[in-house]
Structure formats: structure tokens, C-alpha cells
Design a protein around this motif. Sequence first.
Motif, PDB file in Angstrom:
ATOM      1  N   TRP A 158       0.923  -1.353  -0.143  1.00  0.00           N
ATOM      2  CA  TRP A 158      -0.149  -0.173   0.189  1.00  0.00           C
ATOM      3  C   TRP A 158       0.854   1.413  -0.054  1.00  0.00           C
ATOM      4  N   ASP A 159       0.524   2.083  -0.890  1.00  0.00           N
ATOM      5  CA  ASP A 159       1.478   3.494  -1.068  1.00  0.00           C
ATOM      6  C   ASP A 159       0.918   4.482  -0.199  1.00  0.00           C
ATOM      7  N   PHE A 160      -0.207   4.091   0.610  1.00  0.00           N
ATOM      8  CA  PHE A 160      -0.682   5.392   1.461  1.00  0.00           C
ATOM      9  C   PHE A 160      -1.303   6.579   0.523  1.00  0.00           C
ATOM     10  N   GLU A 161      -1.345   6.552  -0.733  1.00  0.00           N
ATOM     11  CA  GLU A 161      -1.884   7.294  -1.799  1.00  0.00           C
ATOM     12  C   GLU A 161      -3.315   6.987  -2.420  1.00  0.00           C
ATOM     13  N   SER A 162      -3.437   5.528  -2.430  1.00  0.00           N
ATOM     14  CA  SER A 162      -4.370   5.097  -3.145  1.00  0.00           C
ATOM     15  C   SER A 162      -5.374   4.720  -1.809  1.00  0.00           C
ATOM     16  N   GLU A 163      -6.532   4.031  -2.488  1.00  0.00           N
ATOM     17  CA  GLU A 163      -7.470   3.419  -1.200  1.00  0.00           C
ATOM     18  C   GLU A 163      -6.743   2.186  -1.028  1.00  0.00           C
ATOM     19  N   PRO A 164      -6.900   1.832   0.733  1.00  0.00           N
ATOM     20  CA  PRO A 164      -6.329   0.667   1.107  1.00  0.00           C
ATOM     21  C   PRO A 164      -6.826  -0.509   0.477  1.00  0.00           C
ATOM     22  N   ILE A 220      -0.720  -4.054  11.045  1.00  0.00           N
ATOM     23  CA  ILE A 220       0.506  -3.433  11.012  1.00  0.00           C
ATOM     24  C   ILE A 220       0.487  -2.782   9.690  1.00  0.00           C
ATOM     25  N   VAL A 221       0.966  -1.494  10.099  1.00  0.00           N
ATOM     26  CA  VAL A 221       1.108  -0.652   8.581  1.00  0.00           C
ATOM     27  C   VAL A 221       2.481  -0.307   8.629  1.00  0.00           C
ATOM     28  N   GLU A 223      -3.407   8.745   9.947  1.00  0.00           N
ATOM     29  CA  GLU A 223      -4.601   8.655   9.327  1.00  0.00           C
ATOM     30  C   GLU A 223      -4.656   7.367   8.652  1.00  0.00           C
ATOM     31  N   MET A 224      -3.945   6.971   7.786  1.00  0.00           N
ATOM     32  CA  MET A 224      -4.130   5.806   7.147  1.00  0.00           C
ATOM     33  C   MET A 224      -3.863   4.691   7.856  1.00  0.00           C
ATOM     34  N   ALA A 225      -3.058   4.590   8.989  1.00  0.00           N
ATOM     35  CA  ALA A 225      -3.272   3.379   9.948  1.00  0.00           C
ATOM     36  C   ALA A 225      -4.630   3.578  10.545  1.00  0.00           C
ATOM     37  N   GLN A 226      -5.285   4.501  10.967  1.00  0.00           N
ATOM     38  CA  GLN A 226      -6.279   4.629  11.710  1.00  0.00           C
ATOM     39  C   GLN A 226      -7.578   3.807  10.894  1.00  0.00           C
ATOM     40  N   LYS A 227      -7.467   4.283   9.441  1.00  0.00           N
ATOM     41  CA  LYS A 227      -8.198   4.061   8.363  1.00  0.00           C
ATOM     42  C   LYS A 227      -8.728   2.536   8.469  1.00  0.00           C
ATOM     43  N   VAL A 228      -7.388   1.875   8.713  1.00  0.00           N
ATOM     44  CA  VAL A 228      -7.426   0.135   8.424  1.00  0.00           C
ATOM     45  C   VAL A 228      -7.479  -0.251   9.648  1.00  0.00           C
ATOM     46  N   GLY A 229      -7.624   0.428  10.946  1.00  0.00           N
ATOM     47  CA  GLY A 229      -7.801  -0.279  12.240  1.00  0.00           C
ATOM     48  C   GLY A 229      -6.340  -0.841  12.654  1.00  0.00           C
TER      49      GLY A 229
END
Length: 301
Positions: free
Chosen positions: A26-32, A39-40, A52-58
Motif C-alpha cells: 500500500w502506497d498510502f496514496e490510493s485506497e487501502p 501493522i502498517v 490517518e491511514m493506519a487508523q483507516k485500516v484499524g
Amino acid sequence: MSNVTVSIHPFWNFDIDIPGATVVRWDFESEPPVEHADIVVTSHWATPNGVEMAQKVGASLLQIGSIGFDMIDPDLPTGLQVANAKTVHEAATAETVLLDLLIALRDVPRMVANTAARTWEPFYAPGLADKRIILVGVGGVGSEIARRLAAFNVEVTYVASRERDEDFGHVFSLDTVPAKVWARADAVVVVIPATPDTKGLIDADFLAKLKDGAVLVNAGRGVLAVNEALVAESGRLRIVLDVADPEPLPSDSPLWDAAFFISHHNGGNTDAMHPRMKALVERQIKAALAGEDYVNVVLPQ
């Protein structure tokens, strides 16, 4: 935990093969690519939207690719931890600092210029042996620098944010270093972490303490230095920068002319980086699978 899902930034060129681990890129730019990841893992540089991205995928862990974590807002979502890349970059960064010191103290640019001009010119330079070095920052990177400096028969004064005694010797705080120590230093190496207290540390007053011809190496963060102060003292001191503010350094920045040498934040960029990061990520995965604590957790503190 019987299965762990890990999202790894495509910057990292290694594969993970651990039973129970599902790995996605995951490049953190596109949708997960997945709804949930435990773990991210960011790229070498933690992006501003990492939390923000880590929170987005829990995610329960945001594993950043750098030792420094000053770019992360410490006000984290509940249940999220941040781990830095301790063990990944220390050795290579220490190599770069030694390189920077030797470039300045052996006047390597003069050798390079003579080689380009096909001019044979033996000359004397200060050298590193028997010099007095002040090392500002004695954490992971600083301790690796100290180990390597020992081979050069130098006298090292250790400085950190807090005064204390360590196995390797006494550590002064920034406020308790005797003036005579600053005045006699042949070189000062700064690798202290960037914090609100250390931002702008290398200012006019800091540089004024140093004797003519001393070397200043900043391999911590660019924001540790006041650019105008570096420029003002560039004729008297040898300024060597592995880091700058901002980065990349604009082509019209006066630091290009002021610095004796710039190593372009290549501190940790060696072949060792990816295998070491792979080992760290695998360690985090195994900890998750075993229900154990993650390592290198720096936030929350």
C-alpha cells in the motif's frame, strides 16, 4: 493472534514469508487494498498522513521507516502505537558522519579537485587523530558514532538533553558543558533528536562558542540549525551538512555555497537498510502472532 495482516509500503524491496502473516502493499496514496491491517509499514520517510491511514485500516501498529519520529503528532487514536526504525539506520548513519568528518578534516574536496585537474599535490590537513570531538546526542546513532571514533584516537565529550553518567563516560547536558570544552573543540557532531527544545539549537550563540577552523557536522535534522547562522559563520568554520531545512535544499539556497560539504541526507542509505528493515518488520509480526508487545514503540510515550 492466529493471523496478522501487514500493509507494507512498496518502497521496501523485501518479501515476508511467515506462517500466519498476510502481506499486502500500500502506497498510502490510493485506497487501502484491505479493510483491516494489524501493522502498517511506511516508506523510509513517514508520510504526514501515516497516522490517518493506519487508523483507516484499524491498525494497532504504525511502523515508520526512520529513527526520528518528530513528524508524528503524539495525539494518537486510541489503540494505535508508533514504532520507529531503531536498529535499521544507526550503523550506516555513523558511517556517513565519519565520512563527513574525514572529508572536512582531510580536505577531500581538494583531493577531488586535484584529481579532476590531473594535478599531483601532496599537502597537510588537520586529520582526525588526536582531535577533540563534541558529540551532541548519544542515543542509538550517537553510540554507534562513538564506537567508530574510538578507532581514531580522539577525545570525545558527550552531550545530550539530560546530564547523566553512562558506561562509556559522563554525559553533559547542553546547559552544563564548560565553555572551555566548546572553545577547544576541533569538531562538533550533532545527532540529537529534533524536539521543540532542540529546534534551532545550532544558532549564532552556539556557533560563536567554537574556535576558528572547527568543523560542525549536522546529521540530526535540518531544523536543529538556523540557516542564517550557518551562512554567517561559514567563512570561519567548516560547515558539513547531511541534513537541511527544507529538504530537498532549493538550488538558490545560500547553504550550497556556505557548506564545506553536503552529503544530501544519505546517512542511512546503504545496502544494509532493506535487510535490516525486513528483520524489524518480521520481529513485529512475530510479536503480534505471539501476543507479545511490539518493539521500538516511541508513541504513546
